[in-house]
Design a protein around this motif. Structure first.
Motif, PDB file in Angstrom:
ATOM      1  N   THR A   1      -2.445  -3.262  -7.483  1.00 39.87           N
ATOM      2  CA  THR A   1      -1.649  -2.795  -6.330  1.00 39.87           C
ATOM      3  C   THR A   1      -0.222  -2.488  -6.806  1.00 39.87           C
TER       4      THR A   1
ATOM      5  N   SER B   1       1.968  -0.997 -11.475  1.00 36.85           N
ATOM      6  CA  SER B   1       1.122  -1.879 -10.654  1.00 36.85           C
ATOM      7  C   SER B   1       0.991  -3.244 -11.319  1.00 36.85           C
TER       8      SER B   1
ATOM      9  N   TYR C   1      -4.219  -9.356  -6.653  1.00 33.64           N
ATOM     10  CA  TYR C   1      -3.591  -8.078  -6.297  1.00 33.64           C
ATOM     11  C   TYR C   1      -3.368  -7.188  -7.504  1.00 33.64           C
TER      12      TYR C   1
ATOM     13  N   HIS D   1       0.872  -1.185   0.000  1.00 32.88           N
ATOM     14  CA  HIS D   1       0.000   0.000   0.000  1.00 32.88           C
ATOM     15  C   HIS D   1       0.899   1.221   0.000  1.00 32.88           C
TER      16      HIS D   1
END
Ligand code: GLA
Ligand code: ZN
Length: 683
Positions: free
Chosen positions: A574, A565, A571, A556
């Protein structure tokens, strides 16, 4: 460094073992070696049994003859202490000097590197021999270096070492309570009430063989208690270092200005060379690349060896003129290749080029290892001719090149504690070996010919624009503050996956990964995924798609800007590549293993913005290496073709008068001094 006051030439030579030869052969060797341009011989590496035939008798008569012969023929001497293989009588009389393996088996006499480092008997005898040698040869002016033992390595698991380990722990932790805390011994009920309860972590205690790998034959030794094993690795490295220091001190008592070293081995796991480097007068190391090793990997080992020595020029103590017969594929060095790899060493800081060995042995396990003088005993061999040509060439460079240092403004951290701790942590991706992760970044600098120092974690960072600390799994006390300070003042820091998990005792941080580096990197990593190499993810960085593989930090942002990302899996979306502005500098985080293309793109971008590379610069041609050294005579730019094909240098754009083409294994060297640009080596 070795070539200081007394030695003003590039030393060229290597291990000579005349104890294996009769007087006539020795005399012939002198002629052949002189003709080959050899100027230094390492003597006495494995002669303990001859020098000390029994406990109270020393016999230096043969060594005296050898020293006399090589001295009257004008050779300099690198005098070994000969303690890397103990005499048979000593093992028989004092079995305590024999090493015990991790399985608990006590070895018998045989092999080499076979002594228990904590045995008081071994320590007394080895320091005793070094002392006798130093006393005996103290006035020999042509002994320019002392070579203690040989390639220290390994660990011993005997009772003496167990006792010594307990004392080392007592010294380190002070109390058993402190040790229990550091080792987190509440896990699996390991609480110790007394130091005497502690046993060495071996295959009878904390270690076991894991044999459940997919191919069924893979067998790995693992530790169930990494904190104990980690301390044991540190202790074992310290024990051998103590052996080195015993002998070095013994020599120094008689020869206060002796130049003392031992031959290191590059990126080997056994010893914390980052610590060892501080105790050696100059670094020397043995370079034996495997067939097919990338030249960049060899370059990294040279830079690491220079780095553990504080950046000073080093000695290439050993390399083979052609075959390393220990290797599965005992490949010949191709014509010209011995020269190109020798220049590679010089380009990275070697002021000394030495071989194992001068004359090829007739028997035992190294009989097919190559040497300057081969079994045929003549000057009429390819290897001899190549050695002779190189000798001539190197002697021509001495006036200008000696003492030149590497002007690196980028550095990579390389830390044995991290290698050990990450390597024994179950749950990190098994394909993520620590040196490989460092190499992924190193290779990108290399591809552009950007000089890099590979340095221990405690080295000074202030002279660098870019510092990469790949896989800094363990953050030792003071490290975070030093990295923060470096970045705050304008530096560019690069961290990668599995960073900031543990403290110096391998206890996991409770501050959320990357622990103490969370503020600096501006991210919080919540989890790591770990997958087999075929299960890849991907990300887009600066408009290009790159693969993500093996390990995947799921992070994060906490202030960091997201540069890329993940594109797949739960995920997806992220961050995988981030940049955090910290003071005047920037801290990057790369949360996965990617491809060469990615590392090249990243390093180029950062090197250009740090002023280490011009925007127009491209990667060097495949197989070509560029390296730089500097001294008061100028800047020396080496260009080396590591391949067997001619390469065109047309598009190099270096602005230097390099030839248009480099032949197979060709080398070119330009000296830049003010406005002068001179070609020192032409082919
Ligand atoms: C090592 C040793 C030498 C010799 C060579 C052979 O480097 O130091 O004694 O065994 O390997 O490659
Ligand atoms: Zn031991």
């Amino acid at each position: 460094m070795i070539n200081s006051d007394k030695v003003q030439e590039i030393l060229y030579g290597g291990d000579y073992n005349p104890e294996q030869w009769d007087e006539q052969t020795r005399k012939e060797d002198m002629k052949l070696l002189k003709k080959a341009g050899i100027n230094i011989l390492t003597l006495n590496v494995f002669s303990w049994a001859r020098l000390q035939p029994e406990e109270d008798t020393y016999d230096f008569s043969d060594l005296d003859r050898i020293v006399e012969l090589v001295s009257e023929n004008g050779f300099k001497i690198c005098m070994a202490t000969g303690t890397a293989a103990h005499p048979a009588w000593m093992a028989k009389k004092y079995p305590e000097i024999l090493r015990t393996e991790i399985s608990g088996i006590r070895r018998k006499f045989g092999g080499r590197h076979n002594s228990c480092p904590t045995s008081p008997v071994f320590r007394k005898f080895s320091a005793g021999l070094a002392s006798k040698l130093a006393e005996h040869y103290r006035d020999r002016k042509n002994i320019v270096a002392w070579h203690v033992s040989n390639e220290y390595s390994g660990r011993c698991y005997c009772e003496n070492c167990e006792k010594a380990f307990r004392s080392w722990l007592k010294e380190k932790y002070g109390s058993i309570g402190e040790l229990n805390r550091a080792w987190n011994t509440a896990f699996w009920g390991h609480t110790f009430y007394d130091f005497d309860e502690i046993v060495l972590p071996d295959l009878r205690s904390e270690h076991f063989y894991q044999t459940d790998a997919p191919n069924g034959i893979f067998q790995q030794e693992r530790s169930t208690y990494p904190s104990i094993t980690l301390d044991h690795y540190r202790f074992s490295s310290d024990c051998l270092l103590a052996n080195y220091r015993d002998e070095a001190e013994a020599i120094r008592r008689f020869i206060p200005d002796a130049k003392i070293t031992t031959n290191l081995m590059g990126d080997i796991t056994d010893l914390d060379y980052g610590k060892w480097g501080k105790y050696l007068d100059f670094i020397s190391w043995d370079n034996y690349p495997q067939y097919g090793d990338e030249p960049a990997r060899v370059a990294m080992r040279h830079d690491l060896m220079r780095g553990v020595g504080g950046g000073k020029p080093f000695a290439l103590m050993e390399q083979t003129p052609s075959v390393s017969n220990w290797h599965t594929y005992a490949a010949l060095k191709r014509p010209g290749q011995m020269r190109s790899v020798s220049y590679q060493a010089v380009a990275h800081g070697a002021d000394t080029v030495m071989f194992f060995q001068m004359r090829q042995s007739l028997a035992e396990c190294e009989k097919l290892h190559s040497a300057v003088i081969s079994h045929a005993g003549t000057a009429d061999t390819r290897i001899y001719r190549e050695c002779k040509e190189l000798g001539k060439e190197l002697s021509g460079l001495k006036d200008v090149l000696l003492h030149a240092e590497t002007p690196a403004r980028a550095a990579l951290l390389f830390d044995w504690d991290n290698w050990w701790a990450a390597g024994m942590t179950a749950g990190l991706n098994g394909g993520m070996a620590y040196p490989e992760e460092v190499y992924a970044y190193y290779e990108a600098f290399y591809a552009y010919g950007i000089p890099v120092d590979v340095i221990p974690c405690d080295a000074e960072l202030s002279g660098y624009e870019i510092v990469a600390a790949p896989m800094l799994y363990m953050v030792k006390p003071g490290m975070a503050a030093r990295l923060e300070d470096f970045t705050k003042k304008g530096g560019t820091l690069i961290c990668s996956v599995y960073t900031g998990l543990a403290n110096e005792n391998d206890n996991i941080t409770r501050k959320g990964y990357p622990g103490e580096l969370r503020k600096l990197l501006g991210i919080w990593t919540e989890e790591f995924d770990s997958l087999p190499p075929e299960d890849q993810n991907s990300f887009v960085f600066e408009g290009r798609e790159y693969p993500a593989s093996l390990c995947f930090a799921i992070s994060h942002p906490e202030g960091a800007k997201v540069l890329a990302s993940y594109e797949k899996d739960f995920y997806a979306g992220t961050p995988v590549v981030t940049r955090n502005t910290f003071g005047k500098g920037r801290a990057y985080y790369v949360g996965t293993r990617s491809s060469r293309g990615f590392y090249h793109a990243l390093i180029k971008k950062l090197a250009v913005s740090a002023g280490l590379l011009s925007k127009k610069a491209g990667e060097l041609p495949e197989g070509v290496e560029l390296a730089v050294r500097e001294n008061r005579n100028g800047r020396f730019v080496f260009l080396i073709n590591h391949g067997g094909e001619e390469v065109s240098l047309k598009d190099l754009g270096s602005g230097l008068p390099f030839p248009k083409k480099l032949p197979p294994y060709g080398v070119s060297l330009i000296r830049v001094s003010g406005k002068d640009k001179e070609r020192l080596i032409k082919k």
